[in-house]
Enzyme design. Sequence first.
Site, PDB file in Angstrom:
ATOM      1  N   HIS A 167       0.866  -1.185   0.000  1.00 51.25           N
ATOM      2  CA  HIS A 167       0.000   0.000   0.000  1.00 51.25           C
ATOM      3  C   HIS A 167       0.903   1.236   0.000  1.00 51.25           C
ATOM      4  O   HIS A 167       2.125   1.111   0.115  1.00 51.25           O
ATOM      5  CB  HIS A 167      -0.968   0.006   1.193  1.00 51.25           C
ATOM      6  CG  HIS A 167      -0.347  -0.283   2.535  1.00 51.25           C
ATOM      7  ND1 HIS A 167      -1.058  -0.342   3.697  1.00 51.25           N
ATOM      8  CD2 HIS A 167       0.939  -0.502   2.902  1.00 51.25           C
ATOM      9  CE1 HIS A 167      -0.257  -0.600   4.710  1.00 51.25           C
ATOM     10  NE2 HIS A 167       0.959  -0.705   4.249  1.00 51.25           N
ATOM     11  N   GLN A 213      -2.528   3.241  -5.688  1.00 46.97           N
ATOM     12  CA  GLN A 213      -3.256   3.776  -4.550  1.00 46.97           C
ATOM     13  C   GLN A 213      -2.947   5.265  -4.456  1.00 46.97           C
ATOM     14  O   GLN A 213      -1.932   5.724  -4.972  1.00 46.97           O
ATOM     15  CB  GLN A 213      -2.811   3.112  -3.241  1.00 46.97           C
ATOM     16  CG  GLN A 213      -3.513   1.803  -2.959  1.00 46.97           C
ATOM     17  CD  GLN A 213      -3.355   1.347  -1.519  1.00 46.97           C
ATOM     18  OE1 GLN A 213      -2.539   1.876  -0.756  1.00 46.97           O
ATOM     19  NE2 GLN A 213      -4.134   0.356  -1.144  1.00 46.97           N
TER      20      GLN A 213
END
Length: 350
Positions: free
Chosen positions: A180, A220
Site C-alpha cells: 500500500h 493507490q
Amino acid sequence: MSEIDSMTQVADIQARALLALAAVDDLPALDEWRVSFMGRRSALTQLMRSLGSLPAEDRPALGAFANTARRTLEEALSDRRREIARAQPEAAADAIDVTLPGWPTPRGGIHPTTRIVREICAAFASMGFSVVEGPEIEWDHYNFEMLNIPRHHPARDMWDTLWIDFEDADGERPMLLRTHTSPMQARIMESTRPPVRVVVPGKCYRYEATDPRHEWHFYQIEGLAVDRGIAMTDLKGTLYEFARRMFGVDRKVRFRCDYFPFVEPGVDMSIDCFLCQGDGCRVCSHTGWIEIMGAGMVHPNVLEGVGYDPNIYTGFAFGMGPERISMLKHGIEDIRLFYSNDLRFLRQFS
Ligand code: PHE
C-alpha cells in the site's frame, strides 16, 4: 567449397553487379537488375542460402562478408534509383505517386490510470495538499512496523505480500514490494515537522489472484494531514468535499467503522450510488452504497514512532484505489483492462 573460394565469389558477384548497374538508365531496367542480382534466384541469394552447409567456424565470417555485399548493392540500387528519377521525372512519376496522402502519425493519449490519478491529486491540491511520491520497493520497517503492525502480528494477513528474496542476519526478509502507499505516511512524518498535508499516488503490489475487481499490481492514493487540533470532523469534511468534486455535488457519503492497525478510529467511506441514486442496482451490488476508501485518525503509536507528540498533534489518513474510482466513474467492469494494453480500451480515454 572453401571459405576463401566463397569470399572470392561474393566479391566477384558484387563487382559484376556494380558494373552492370552503371549501365542501367531507366526504371524497368533497374528492376530487371534488382531481380537478377538481388532476387530470390540470384547468385548472391543462393550463396547466402548455402551458408548453412559450411563448417560452423567458417559461417560467421562469410555471413558477415555476404551481408556487407548485400547492403552495398541495396545502397547502390537506391542511389541509382534516385539518379534516374532526377534525370527522368516523368518516369519517376509512375513509380512514386506524389498525390498519395502521407502516412498518418499515430497520436498517443494519456493512460486512464494516469488520468484519474491526476484528477484525484488535483482535487486534493486545490484543498491545500501537496503531491509526493515514494519507493515501490520498500522496507518491512515502513510498510508494516512503523504502521503499528509488528513482525508476526496477524494483522499482516490483511496484505498478501510479495517479498524480495533477501534475508537479513536474523533470517527475516526485510524488503518487499509495498502493499500500500501507507509507508509514505511514516517516511513523510519522519522527515518533516507538522503541519503535514500530502497526497501520495503510486503503484502497489499484492500476492493475490486476479479477478474483475483485483489486480496483483494497482495504484493507490494515500492522504495524510497532521497538525494541532485536527479532528474527525476534518476528515469527514475533506473527504466529503472530495466525493462531491469527483462524483457530483449531490453525493451523500457514509462512514462506517473499519479496522486498519495504523488508524484509530478507522472507517471505510462510501458514497451513495450515483447511478441509481441509492435505490440499488448492479454497480452498487443492490446496496445503494459504493465503498471508495479506507480512512481514519492517525494512531498515536504511529505518531510516537516518528517522534510526533500525540498529545499535541493529531491527524487523519486515507487510502483509495484510483482504478476503482475510474471504474465507477466510467462504468468499467474489469480492473484488468487497465493493464492489458488493449488499444480498443485505451483509445476510449484519449
Ligand atoms: N493502506 C490501507 C489499505 O491498503 C488503506 C488506508 C490508508 C486505510 C490510510 C486507512 C488509512 O488497505
